[in-house]
Write an enzyme that holds these catalytic residues in place. Sequence first.
Site, PDB file in Angstrom:
ATOM      1  CG  ASP A 109      -3.785   3.946   5.349  1.00 27.83           C
ATOM      2  OD1 ASP A 109      -4.645   4.672   4.814  1.00 27.83           O
ATOM      3  OD2 ASP A 109      -3.694   2.720   5.146  1.00 27.83           O
ATOM      4  CB  THR A 137      12.663  -1.347   4.735  1.00 27.61           C
ATOM      5  OG1 THR A 137      11.621  -2.199   5.223  1.00 27.61           O
ATOM      6  CG2 THR A 137      13.025  -1.735   3.317  1.00 27.61           C
ATOM      7  CE1 TYR A 144       4.262  -6.569  -4.230  1.00 27.93           C
ATOM      8  CE2 TYR A 144       5.675  -8.465  -4.600  1.00 27.93           C
ATOM      9  CZ  TYR A 144       5.518  -7.136  -4.269  1.00 27.93           C
ATOM     10  OH  TYR A 144       6.630  -6.373  -3.976  1.00 27.93           O
ATOM     11  CE  LYS A 203       5.650  -4.199  -6.711  1.00 27.95           C
ATOM     12  NZ  LYS A 203       5.896  -2.737  -6.675  1.00 27.95           N
ATOM     13  CG  ASN A 236       8.666   3.077  -3.308  1.00 30.15           C
ATOM     14  OD1 ASN A 236       9.455   2.138  -3.288  1.00 30.15           O
ATOM     15  ND2 ASN A 236       8.013   3.490  -2.211  1.00 30.15           N
ATOM     16  CG  ASP A 272      -5.837   4.675  -1.774  1.00 29.24           C
ATOM     17  OD1 ASP A 272      -5.193   3.692  -2.205  1.00 29.24           O
ATOM     18  OD2 ASP A 272      -6.877   4.566  -1.098  1.00 29.24           O
TER      19      ASP A 272
HETATM   20  N1  LIG Z   1      11.012  -4.259   1.127  1.00 34.48           N
HETATM   21  C1  LIG Z   1      11.383  -5.214   0.290  1.00 34.48           C
HETATM   22  O1  LIG Z   1      12.077  -6.161   0.664  1.00 34.48           O
HETATM   23  C2  LIG Z   1      10.989  -5.123  -1.157  1.00 34.48           C
HETATM   24  C3  LIG Z   1      11.462  -6.115  -2.028  1.00 34.48           C
HETATM   25  C4  LIG Z   1      11.126  -6.034  -3.370  1.00 34.48           C
HETATM   26  C5  LIG Z   1      10.351  -5.002  -3.840  1.00 34.48           C
HETATM   27  N2  LIG Z   1       9.887  -4.056  -2.966  1.00 34.48           N
HETATM   28  C6  LIG Z   1       9.089  -2.966  -3.539  1.00 34.48           C
HETATM   29  O2  LIG Z   1       9.646  -1.750  -3.084  1.00 34.48           O
HETATM   30  C7  LIG Z   1       8.605  -0.779  -2.889  1.00 34.48           C
HETATM   31  C8  LIG Z   1       8.645  -0.256  -1.460  1.00 34.48           C
HETATM   32  O3  LIG Z   1       8.515  -1.354  -0.559  1.00 34.48           O
HETATM   33  P1  LIG Z   1       8.740  -1.118   1.014  1.00 34.48           P
HETATM   34  O4  LIG Z   1       8.954  -2.450   1.630  1.00 34.48           O
HETATM   35  O5  LIG Z   1       9.717  -0.034   1.198  1.00 34.48           O
HETATM   36  O6  LIG Z   1       7.251  -0.614   1.390  1.00 34.48           O
HETATM   37  P2  LIG Z   1       6.648  -0.089   2.775  1.00 34.48           P
HETATM   38  O7  LIG Z   1       7.710   0.335   3.720  1.00 34.48           O
HETATM   39  O8  LIG Z   1       5.632  -1.080   3.219  1.00 34.48           O
HETATM   40  O9  LIG Z   1       5.915   1.265   2.300  1.00 34.48           O
HETATM   41  C9  LIG Z   1       4.847   1.219   1.418  1.00 34.48           C
HETATM   42  C10 LIG Z   1       4.468   2.639   1.042  1.00 34.48           C
HETATM   43  O10 LIG Z   1       3.347   2.579   0.148  1.00 34.48           O
HETATM   44  C11 LIG Z   1       2.268   3.314   0.723  1.00 34.48           C
HETATM   45  N3  LIG Z   1       1.029   2.638   0.403  1.00 34.48           N
HETATM   46  C12 LIG Z   1       0.475   1.566   0.991  1.00 34.48           C
HETATM   47  N4  LIG Z   1      -0.676   1.242   0.357  1.00 34.48           N
HETATM   48  C13 LIG Z   1      -0.840   2.148  -0.625  1.00 34.48           C
HETATM   49  C14 LIG Z   1      -1.837   2.376  -1.598  1.00 34.48           C
HETATM   50  N5  LIG Z   1      -2.903   1.589  -1.716  1.00 34.48           N
HETATM   51  N6  LIG Z   1      -1.699   3.431  -2.438  1.00 34.48           N
HETATM   52  C15 LIG Z   1      -0.616   4.241  -2.340  1.00 34.48           C
HETATM   53  N7  LIG Z   1       0.356   4.098  -1.444  1.00 34.48           N
HETATM   54  C16 LIG Z   1       0.239   3.047  -0.593  1.00 34.48           C
HETATM   55  C17 LIG Z   1       2.539   3.377   2.206  1.00 34.48           C
HETATM   56  O11 LIG Z   1       1.898   4.529   2.732  1.00 34.48           O
HETATM   57  P3  LIG Z   1       1.296   4.586   4.248  1.00 34.48           P
HETATM   58  O12 LIG Z   1       2.223   3.780   5.101  1.00 34.48           O
HETATM   59  O13 LIG Z   1       1.276   6.038   4.558  1.00 34.48           O
HETATM   60  O14 LIG Z   1      -0.075   3.998   4.196  1.00 34.48           O
HETATM   61  C18 LIG Z   1       4.060   3.488   2.223  1.00 34.48           C
HETATM   62  O15 LIG Z   1       4.447   4.807   1.988  1.00 34.48           O
HETATM   63  C19 LIG Z   1       7.298  -1.492  -3.229  1.00 34.48           C
HETATM   64  O16 LIG Z   1       6.936  -1.195  -4.565  1.00 34.48           O
HETATM   65  C20 LIG Z   1       7.642  -2.967  -3.085  1.00 34.48           C
HETATM   66  O17 LIG Z   1       6.831  -3.780  -3.909  1.00 34.48           O
HETATM   67  C21 LIG Z   1      10.185  -4.102  -1.635  1.00 34.48           C
END
Ligand SMILES: NC(=O)c1ccc[n+]([C@@H]2O[C@H](COP(=O)([O-])OP(=O)(O)OC[C@H]3O[C@@H](n4cnc5c(N)ncnc54)[C@H](OP(=O)(O)O)[C@@H]3O)[C@@H](O)[C@H]2O)c1
Length: 262
Positions: free
Chosen positions: A40, A199, A164, A168, A92, A65
């Site tokens: 988005d 982040t 979720y 995962k 990711n 998507d």
């Molecule tokens: N952050 C944490 O603490 C954490 C902890 C454990 C695991 N993770 C994992 O690490 C990964 C990244 O997390 P993050 O926190 O960095 O995420 P984030 O900043 O929220 O970014 C999510 C990304 O996924 C895209 N996205 C959202 N909905 C989507 C969809 N339906 N299809 C395809 N792309 C989609 C978003 O694109 P747009 O914004 O352009 O829509 C954005 O680029 C994820 O797999 C998450 O489960 C994160």
Amino acid sequence: MNTELSGRVVLVTGASSGIGAATARAYGREGARVAITYRDRPDRAEKVAADVEDAGGQAHLVRLDLEDLSTVDHAVATVVERWGGIEVLVANAVRWGGDGPPDPSVRFEDVSLAEWEAMIGANLIGTAATVRAVLPGMRAKGWGRIVLISSSVAEEGLPGPGPYGTAKSGLYGLARSLAWNGGRDGILVNVVAPGFTLTDSRPGIPAFVTDALAAATPTHRLSTSDDVANLIVFLGSGANGNLTGEVIRDGSAAARAPHIGG
Ligand SMILES: NC(=O)c1ccc[n+]([C@@H]2O[C@H](COP(=O)([O-])OP(=O)(O)OC[C@H]3O[C@@H](n4cnc5c(N)ncnc54)[C@H](OP(=O)(O)O)[C@@H]3O)[C@@H](O)[C@H]2O)c1
């Protein structure tokens, strides 16, 4: 250490923010050609692309998507058409299913089956679809690296809805199976399971919360998106010579924060 990434084609899904954006930038610093997907927020993806190019890499933007699998095939085809193939995949992208990480106050039985299907469909089947789309090119080349991004929630659970974490944890089985299936063709696949990560997409979390979480880790600090990105880049590079089918947890994964972690 030679990552052998200069000029390699890397697809990082969900790279418009957070861990994905940091990973794209890190590949850029290695001189890779980096395809960045967004859903988005193309404006944020454009900024990441500029950073990749400033760092010495090349960037290409494409929408993907996970809830519309035709966009997965289209995104991969677009990158292959532009750069001739995809050698590294970082899967990711995540469908959070709301405004962010799952709400712990939701009771398991109150989650609709439609939400289960949507969450598993995007985060497990959508990831499998992305892997499927890139594999033929990797096999033809006899070389490939795949990194799947899971979460500490896969092992620790979450006191809220289950889809979720279930999705995962499914990535573990995917990686184990694919390690055997792709290994003889030079394709290595691993899972990174971050804990709570600092982040750019989670500003404004009070310091008393992050301090308490950090105190529960071995290093007394939470990982940043750059910490996780560096791990991903190692696994998804030529520096990783023979590590496959493994789940790598970062220091943050020891923090018990299921009510706010992702
Ligand atoms: N952050 C944490 O603490 C954490 C902890 C454990 C695991 N993770 C994992 O690490 C990964 C990244 O997390 P993050 O926190 O960095 O995420 P984030 O900043 O929220 O970014 C999510 C990304 O996924 C895209 N996205 C959202 N909905 C989507 C969809 N339906 N299809 C395809 N792309 C989609 C978003 O694109 P747009 O914004 O352009 O829509 C954005 O680029 C994820 O797999 C998450 O489960 C994160």
